[in-house]
Design a protein around this motif. Structure first.
Motif, PDB file in Angstrom:
ATOM      1  N   LYS A  64       0.839  -1.214   0.000  1.00 25.05           N
ATOM      2  CA  LYS A  64       0.000   0.000   0.000  1.00 25.05           C
ATOM      3  C   LYS A  64       0.871   1.261   0.000  1.00 25.05           C
ATOM      4  O   LYS A  64       0.714   2.137  -0.843  1.00 25.05           O
ATOM      5  CB  LYS A  64      -0.939   0.009   1.233  1.00 25.05           C
ATOM      6  CG  LYS A  64      -1.860  -1.187   1.301  1.00 25.05           C
ATOM      7  CD  LYS A  64      -2.781  -1.143   2.490  1.00 25.05           C
ATOM      8  CE  LYS A  64      -2.097  -1.429   3.802  1.00 25.05           C
ATOM      9  NZ  LYS A  64      -1.686  -2.819   3.996  1.00 25.05           N
ATOM     10  N   THR A  65       1.797   1.316   0.971  1.00 19.85           N
ATOM     11  CA  THR A  65       2.646   2.507   1.103  1.00 19.85           C
ATOM     12  C   THR A  65       3.490   2.693  -0.149  1.00 19.85           C
ATOM     13  O   THR A  65       3.616   3.812  -0.665  1.00 19.85           O
ATOM     14  CB  THR A  65       3.547   2.355   2.353  1.00 19.85           C
ATOM     15  OG1 THR A  65       2.718   2.050   3.467  1.00 19.85           O
ATOM     16  CG2 THR A  65       4.340   3.595   2.625  1.00 19.85           C
ATOM     17  N   THR A  66       4.046   1.608  -0.661  1.00 21.86           N
ATOM     18  CA  THR A  66       4.913   1.700  -1.841  1.00 21.86           C
ATOM     19  C   THR A  66       4.130   2.248  -3.035  1.00 21.86           C
ATOM     20  O   THR A  66       4.637   3.099  -3.771  1.00 21.86           O
ATOM     21  CB  THR A  66       5.493   0.303  -2.180  1.00 21.86           C
ATOM     22  OG1 THR A  66       5.985  -0.290  -0.980  1.00 21.86           O
ATOM     23  CG2 THR A  66       6.602   0.396  -3.194  1.00 21.86           C
ATOM     24  N   LEU A  67       2.897   1.792  -3.213  1.00 28.37           N
ATOM     25  CA  LEU A  67       2.117   2.249  -4.366  1.00 28.37           C
ATOM     26  C   LEU A  67       1.768   3.738  -4.240  1.00 28.37           C
ATOM     27  O   LEU A  67       1.839   4.471  -5.235  1.00 28.37           O
ATOM     28  CB  LEU A  67       0.836   1.429  -4.531  1.00 28.37           C
ATOM     29  CG  LEU A  67       0.163   1.744  -5.863  1.00 28.37           C
ATOM     30  CD1 LEU A  67       0.776   0.951  -6.996  1.00 28.37           C
ATOM     31  CD2 LEU A  67      -1.311   1.500  -5.815  1.00 28.37           C
ATOM     32  N   LYS A  80       6.442  -0.478   9.257  1.00 27.75           N
ATOM     33  CA  LYS A  80       5.732  -1.707   8.835  1.00 27.75           C
ATOM     34  C   LYS A  80       4.779  -2.160   9.947  1.00 27.75           C
ATOM     35  O   LYS A  80       5.140  -2.126  11.124  1.00 27.75           O
ATOM     36  CB  LYS A  80       6.741  -2.813   8.557  1.00 27.75           C
ATOM     37  CG  LYS A  80       7.467  -2.602   7.231  1.00 27.75           C
ATOM     38  CD  LYS A  80       8.306  -3.804   6.890  1.00 27.75           C
ATOM     39  CE  LYS A  80       9.018  -3.732   5.555  1.00 27.75           C
ATOM     40  NZ  LYS A  80       9.044  -2.528   4.800  1.00 27.75           N
ATOM     41  N   SER A  81       3.600  -2.583   9.555  1.00 30.91           N
ATOM     42  CA  SER A  81       2.618  -3.019  10.570  1.00 30.91           C
ATOM     43  C   SER A  81       2.916  -4.453  10.989  1.00 30.91           C
ATOM     44  O   SER A  81       3.423  -5.239  10.184  1.00 30.91           O
ATOM     45  CB  SER A  81       1.209  -2.969  10.014  1.00 30.91           C
ATOM     46  OG  SER A  81       0.984  -1.751   9.403  1.00 30.91           O
ATOM     47  N   SER A  82       2.517  -4.757  12.240  1.00 25.16           N
ATOM     48  CA  SER A  82       2.715  -6.140  12.704  1.00 25.16           C
ATOM     49  C   SER A  82       1.518  -6.981  12.254  1.00 25.16           C
ATOM     50  O   SER A  82       0.464  -6.457  11.905  1.00 25.16           O
ATOM     51  CB  SER A  82       2.856  -6.141  14.228  1.00 25.16           C
ATOM     52  OG  SER A  82       1.758  -6.744  14.823  1.00 25.16           O
ATOM     53  N   ALA A 195       1.789  -7.258  -8.930  1.00 29.56           N
ATOM     54  CA  ALA A 195       1.426  -8.008 -10.138  1.00 29.56           C
ATOM     55  C   ALA A 195       2.651  -8.604 -10.825  1.00 29.56           C
ATOM     56  O   ALA A 195       2.506  -9.447 -11.712  1.00 29.56           O
ATOM     57  CB  ALA A 195       0.675  -7.104 -11.101  1.00 29.56           C
ATOM     58  N   ASP A 196       3.851  -8.175 -10.414  1.00 25.80           N
ATOM     59  CA  ASP A 196       5.067  -8.754 -11.012  1.00 25.80           C
ATOM     60  C   ASP A 196       5.282 -10.199 -10.571  1.00 25.80           C
ATOM     61  O   ASP A 196       6.147 -10.885 -11.108  1.00 25.80           O
ATOM     62  CB  ASP A 196       6.294  -7.904 -10.647  1.00 25.80           C
ATOM     63  CG  ASP A 196       6.400  -7.646  -9.155  1.00 25.80           C
ATOM     64  OD1 ASP A 196       5.339  -7.540  -8.508  1.00 25.80           O
ATOM     65  OD2 ASP A 196       7.525  -7.572  -8.624  1.00 25.80           O
ATOM     66  N   THR A 197       4.479 -10.656  -9.611  1.00 22.78           N
ATOM     67  CA  THR A 197       4.667 -12.035  -9.134  1.00 22.78           C
ATOM     68  C   THR A 197       3.782 -13.029  -9.896  1.00 22.78           C
ATOM     69  O   THR A 197       3.794 -14.217  -9.597  1.00 22.78           O
ATOM     70  CB  THR A 197       4.348 -12.132  -7.622  1.00 22.78           C
ATOM     71  OG1 THR A 197       3.013 -11.654  -7.420  1.00 22.78           O
ATOM     72  CG2 THR A 197       5.308 -11.312  -6.782  1.00 22.78           C
ATOM     73  N   VAL A 247       2.305  -2.499  -9.938  1.00 19.79           N
ATOM     74  CA  VAL A 247       3.583  -2.777  -9.271  1.00 19.79           C
ATOM     75  C   VAL A 247       4.054  -1.452  -8.704  1.00 19.79           C
ATOM     76  O   VAL A 247       3.968  -0.420  -9.373  1.00 19.79           O
ATOM     77  CB  VAL A 247       4.615  -3.330 -10.281  1.00 19.79           C
ATOM     78  CG1 VAL A 247       5.954  -3.568  -9.596  1.00 19.79           C
ATOM     79  CG2 VAL A 247       4.111  -4.615 -10.915  1.00 19.79           C
ATOM     80  N   GLY A 248       4.520  -1.473  -7.475  1.00 23.12           N
ATOM     81  CA  GLY A 248       5.034  -0.240  -6.864  1.00 23.12           C
ATOM     82  C   GLY A 248       6.511  -0.395  -6.596  1.00 23.12           C
ATOM     83  O   GLY A 248       7.011  -1.512  -6.409  1.00 23.12           O
ATOM     84  N   SER A 249       7.192   0.726  -6.579  1.00 24.56           N
ATOM     85  CA  SER A 249       8.621   0.671  -6.269  1.00 24.56           C
ATOM     86  C   SER A 249       9.132   2.027  -5.826  1.00 24.56           C
ATOM     87  O   SER A 249       8.714   3.057  -6.352  1.00 24.56           O
ATOM     88  CB  SER A 249       9.401   0.208  -7.491  1.00 24.56           C
ATOM     89  OG  SER A 249      10.772   0.295  -7.214  1.00 24.56           O
TER      90      SER A 249
HETATM   91  P1  GTP Z   1       1.929  -2.324   5.941  1.00 20.70           P
HETATM   92  O1  GTP Z   1       1.733  -0.838   5.981  1.00 20.70           O
HETATM   93  O2  GTP Z   1       2.968  -2.787   6.897  1.00 20.70           O
HETATM   94  O3  GTP Z   1       0.656  -3.081   6.033  1.00 20.70           O
HETATM   95  O4  GTP Z   1       2.564  -2.711   4.513  1.00 20.70           O
HETATM   96  P2  GTP Z   1       2.215  -2.072   3.126  1.00 20.70           P
HETATM   97  O5  GTP Z   1       0.966  -2.651   2.604  1.00 20.70           O
HETATM   98  O6  GTP Z   1       2.299  -0.594   3.198  1.00 20.70           O
HETATM   99  O7  GTP Z   1       3.411  -2.653   2.225  1.00 20.70           O
HETATM  100  P3  GTP Z   1       4.746  -1.912   1.857  1.00 20.70           P
HETATM  101  O8  GTP Z   1       4.507  -0.875   0.836  1.00 20.70           O
HETATM  102  O9  GTP Z   1       5.455  -1.518   3.081  1.00 20.70           O
HETATM  103  O10 GTP Z   1       5.521  -3.104   1.126  1.00 20.70           O
HETATM  104  C1  GTP Z   1       5.849  -4.293   1.782  1.00 20.70           C
HETATM  105  C2  GTP Z   1       6.934  -5.011   1.007  1.00 20.70           C
HETATM  106  O11 GTP Z   1       6.465  -5.356  -0.280  1.00 20.70           O
HETATM  107  C3  GTP Z   1       8.165  -4.148   0.796  1.00 20.70           C
HETATM  108  O12 GTP Z   1       9.310  -4.967   0.928  1.00 20.70           O
HETATM  109  C4  GTP Z   1       8.046  -3.687  -0.641  1.00 20.70           C
HETATM  110  O13 GTP Z   1       9.307  -3.481  -1.267  1.00 20.70           O
HETATM  111  C5  GTP Z   1       7.329  -4.856  -1.284  1.00 20.70           C
HETATM  112  N1  GTP Z   1       6.532  -4.422  -2.420  1.00 20.70           N
HETATM  113  C6  GTP Z   1       5.763  -3.334  -2.503  1.00 20.70           C
HETATM  114  N2  GTP Z   1       5.182  -3.269  -3.704  1.00 20.70           N
HETATM  115  C7  GTP Z   1       5.604  -4.348  -4.390  1.00 20.70           C
HETATM  116  C8  GTP Z   1       5.330  -4.832  -5.707  1.00 20.70           C
HETATM  117  O14 GTP Z   1       4.591  -4.262  -6.484  1.00 20.70           O
HETATM  118  N3  GTP Z   1       5.946  -6.009  -6.083  1.00 20.70           N
HETATM  119  C9  GTP Z   1       6.771  -6.680  -5.237  1.00 20.70           C
HETATM  120  N4  GTP Z   1       7.316  -7.787  -5.695  1.00 20.70           N
HETATM  121  N5  GTP Z   1       7.031  -6.247  -4.012  1.00 20.70           N
HETATM  122  C10 GTP Z   1       6.466  -5.096  -3.586  1.00 20.70           C
END
Ligand code: GTP
Ligand code: MG
Length: 430
Positions: A64-67, A80-82, A195-197, A247-249
């Protein structure tokens, strides 16, 4: 102002003298006409800034955060959430962003611990409650006498990005339940996270399976509008792309001579902004470039309107009366007040009746008790009188006995008895 008037009058007198030669020509300073109206809106919007509220619903660590960072080109650090939260929570953060001279107040609401509990029955409730609470806050502001919409932070959710796990199988029951309970309250855009998985062929099958499941469960998604001519074509084709595979990055990866946002793998680079790799660009364009205003408008005119309608209806407000004639707010208020007063009166009457009934019951109980006591008293009185009579009888008997005793005593004190007594005394002396 006075000076201007003076100039005009002096000019008028000179005009009268030389009628044609000295006519003052006004030169236009710029273009004017009602085709300038949109410019006013643009400058006003730039002055005020924009606001946008996103709700991200998805499991812990789904991306979520990455996107959000990838979408808004930010680098927001989020702890990161537990996976051990006993219930689902929501994390709300507001950011003031700026790109060129455009200001954006972005509110991001993310679920915490979503899907981590063993019993997931009530996991969707906090999401529903949050959306409703924002509608309620807006409605309360709207109903105030002194409203201040300029200072009020409108936190109604404009879009819900629903993150689906890239399982390649089907939707989980929690996904269906959550989407079903919020689809009439918010614009849902489903996303296949990470979606890259999934391989390309699997992804297509997964997408159509998800859409079939959503349709068969009657879940309403946000429809990219086909009304707007400029975006109609793009929007119609985009509706066919749902759910977006994203996909987020946060990484910048070197591809050729360019640095791009992407994910580096042993077998190559996945470019987030490459339409052949994922649907991220489509999502970003539609969300930020073409449909943001539409999302806000749908939130206000459809979802909020629905909430407002039901809320006011449950409060007893209505537009038409039983005779199908329009009823004003004032009339409804008066009617409700009268109804309330009548209800109060009725309740008061019922309470009075109950009170009287209880008083009567108590009175009869007291009377019964009094009667019982009276009877007991009468009985005791009777017993006492009988006792007195017995005692009187015994007393008179005793008196008679005493009398006879005295008589006997008197008889014994006669001469014969005196002689006998002397003889007795003598015998004792011997
Ligand atoms: P919480 O806030 O802890 O619930 O997590 P989140 O949903 O915000 O996920 P977060 O963005 O922190 O990503 C968690 C992990 O997934 C990180 O290691 C990211 O690098 C990875 N990640 C995020 N987006 C993608 C993606 O599109 N593809 C892949 N392969 N990994 C991703
Ligand atoms: Mg996060």
């Amino acid at each position: 102002m006075a000076e201007k008037t003076k100039n005009v009058s002096s000019q008028k007198s000179s005009d009268e003298e030389k009628p044609k030669e000295n006519i003052r020509c006004l030169t236009t300073l710029g273009h004017f006409g009602f085709d300038c109206f949109p410019c006013q809106l643009v400058s006003r919007s730039l002055q005020r800034g924009f606001s946008f509220n996103i709700l991200c619903v998805g499991e812990t660590g789904i991306g979520k955060t990455t996107l959000i960072n990838t979408l808004f080109n930010t680098n927001i650090k989020d702890s990161k959430s537990s996976h051990f939260h006993p219930t689902v929570g929501l994390k709300v953060k507001t950011y003031e962003l700026q790109e060129s001279n455009v200001h954006l107040k972005l509110t991001v609401v993310k679920t915490v611990g979503f899907g981590d509990q063993i019993n997931k029955e009530a996991s969707y409730l906090p999401v529903v409650e949050y959306i409703d609470a924002q509608f309620e806050a807006y409605l309360q502001e709207e109903l105030k006498i002194k409203r201040s919409f300029f200072e009020f932070h409108d936190s109604r959710i404009h879009v819900c990005l629903y993150f689906i796990s890239p399982t390649g199988h089907s939707l989980k029951s929690l996904d269906l339940l959550t989407m079903k309970s919020i689809d009439s309250k918010v614009n849902i855009i489903p996303l296949i996270a990470k979606a890259d998985t999934i391989s390309k062929s699997d992804l297509q099958k997964f997408k159509s399976r998800i859409m079939n499941e959503l349709n068969s469960n009657g879940i309403q998604l946000y429809q990219f509008s086909a009304d707007d001519e400029t975006a109609a074509q793009a929007n119609t084709s985009t509706n066919g792309l749902l759910p977006f595979a994203v996909v987020g990055s946060m990484e910048e990866v070197k591809v050729g001579k360019r640095m791009v946002r992407g994910r580096h793998y042993p077998w190559g680079v996945l470019q987030v902004e490459n339409e052949n790799h994922c649907d991220f660009i489509k999502l970003r364009d539609l969300l930020l470039c073409t449909n943001m205003e539409d999302l806000k408008e749908k939130t206000h005119t459809y979802h909020y309107e629905c909430y407002r309608y039901h809320k006011l209806k449950t409060m007893g407000f209505t537009d038409v009366g039983p005779d199908n004639k329009p009823v004003s707010f004032q009339e409804t208020y008066e009617f409700k007040r009268q109804e309330f007063q009548e209800q109060c009166q009725q309740e008061e009457e019922e309470l009075k009746q109950k009170f009287m009934q209880r008083v009567k019951e108590k009175e009869t109980a007291f009377k019964d008790a009094e009667k019982e006591l009276q009877e007991k008293f009468e009985h005791l009185k009777k017993v006492q009188q009988e006792e007195i009579m017995k005692l009187e009888e015994e007393k008179s008997k005793l008196e008679e006995e005493i009398l006879s005793f005295y008589k006997m005593k008197a008889a014994s004190e006669t001469p014969h008895s005196q002689e006998t007594n002397i003889r007795r005394d003598r015998d004792r002396k011997k």
